[in-house]
Design a protein around this motif. Structure first.
Motif, short mmCIF file in Angstrom:
data_model
loop_
_atom_site.label_atom_id
_atom_site.label_comp_id
_atom_site.label_asym_id
_atom_site.label_seq_id
_atom_site.Cartn_x
_atom_site.Cartn_y
_atom_site.Cartn_z
N PRO A 44 0.81 -1.23 0.00
CA PRO A 44 0.00 0.00 0.00
C PRO A 44 0.84 1.27 0.00
CG PRO A 44 -0.72 -1.49 1.74
CD PRO A 44 0.52 -2.08 1.13
N LYS A 46 3.17 2.01 -1.82
CA LYS A 46 3.54 2.39 -3.18
C LYS A 46 2.45 3.19 -3.89
CE LYS A 46 7.36 0.09 -2.85
NZ LYS A 46 8.45 0.78 -2.24
N VAL A 47 1.25 3.23 -3.34
CA VAL A 47 0.16 3.99 -3.96
C VAL A 47 0.51 5.48 -3.90
CG1 VAL A 47 -2.29 4.61 -3.80
CG2 VAL A 47 -1.56 2.25 -3.39
N THR A 48 0.50 6.12 -5.08
CA THR A 48 0.93 7.51 -5.19
C THR A 48 -0.20 8.47 -5.50
OG1 THR A 48 3.03 6.67 -6.04
CG2 THR A 48 2.61 8.98 -6.37
N ILE A 50 -4.52 8.75 -7.04
CA ILE A 50 -5.78 8.23 -7.58
C ILE A 50 -6.42 9.39 -8.33
CG2 ILE A 50 -8.03 7.24 -7.12
CD1 ILE A 50 -6.88 6.06 -4.57
N VAL A 78 -5.66 4.07 -10.10
CA VAL A 78 -4.62 4.21 -9.09
C VAL A 78 -3.25 4.03 -9.75
CG1 VAL A 78 -4.79 1.79 -8.38
CG2 VAL A 78 -3.82 3.44 -6.81
N TRP A 79 -2.31 4.92 -9.36
CA TRP A 79 -0.93 4.85 -9.84
C TRP A 79 -0.04 4.37 -8.70
CZ3 TRP A 79 -4.29 7.87 -12.30
CH2 TRP A 79 -4.09 8.16 -13.64
N GLY A 80 0.99 3.61 -9.05
CA GLY A 80 2.00 3.21 -8.08
C GLY A 80 2.01 1.73 -7.77
N ILE A 81 0.96 1.01 -8.13
CA ILE A 81 0.91 -0.42 -7.85
C ILE A 81 1.57 -1.20 -8.99
CG2 ILE A 81 -0.62 -2.41 -7.55
CD1 ILE A 81 -2.61 -0.48 -6.20
N LEU A 96 -8.83 4.29 -0.44
CA LEU A 96 -7.76 4.71 0.49
C LEU A 96 -8.07 4.27 1.92
CD1 LEU A 96 -7.00 8.25 -0.95
CD2 LEU A 96 -5.53 6.21 -1.06
N ARG A 118 -0.64 11.46 -2.68
CA ARG A 118 0.04 11.20 -1.41
C ARG A 118 0.98 12.38 -1.12
NH1 ARG A 118 1.54 5.68 0.94
NH2 ARG A 118 2.52 6.33 2.88
#
Length: 181
Positions: A44, A46-48, A50, A78-81, A96, A118
């Motif tokens: 989680p 890594k989520v940057t 949405i 979502v970005w980062g996953i 979130l 984030r």
């Protein structure tokens, strides 16, 4: 210093910070994401971002150059996953909350809708240097670290309707809260 004192001191200096850091890591999250609802097990942290994004589908045709890209409707991604943004089946707020990150994100407004960033991932914020961006309503460009890339793999800033000072104030408030945890 005698050897019998050196070992506990080295242990405390080298191992204790690693153990303390590891204790702060959240468990991996498991969710079905993306257009095909693939189960992702992910960190989680890594989520940057949405943000609302168009779902793209590619219709391949046998003749080179005739393939079609179809743009779906605007949905939260979502970005980062993964390497590309993944669609989520819930509101950004619920997503979130489910992965226990709701207190670490700020809500801004991109040119296409509500944007959740984030706060600890903001690299820098500037006023839009291009007149075309200002005419479209952008008041700030928000760059993130690690950089968020668009569908073509090019790093891009987020264009938002808040001023740089407003973004800074929102981010600072969350960063102070996160530092206190």
């Amino acid at each position: 210093m005698e050897l019998k004192y050196a070992t506990p001191i080295l242990f405390a200096a080298l191992i204790m910070p690693v153990a303390a850091h590891a204790a702060k890591l959240p468990p991996l999250a498991t969710m079905k994401l993306g257009e095909n609802q693939i189960t992702y097990i992910f960190d989680p942290n890594k989520v940057t971002v949405i943000a609302p994004t168009y779902s793209l589908t590619l219709a391949l045709k046998p003749v080179r150059g005739n393939s079609e890209v179809n743009r779906g409707q605007l949905t939260p991604h979502v970005w980062g996953i993964a390497e590309i943004p993944l669609s989520i089946n819930d509101t950004p707020e619920n997503f979130l909350r489910e992965i226990q990150l709701d207190t670490k994100f700020i809500t801004l407004h991109s040119l296409s809708g509500e944007l959740h960033i984030r706060a600890s991932r903001i690299k820098y914020i500037i006023e839009p240097p291009l007149q075309a961006d200002r005419e479209r309503g952008a008041k700030a460009l928000v760059y993130l670290q690690p950089g968020v890339v668009d569908w073509s793999g090019v790093p891009r800033p987020w264009l938002v309707t808040e001023t740089p000072d407003q973004v800074k104030a929102l981010a600072d408030e969350k960063r102070i809260q996160e530092d206190g945890e």
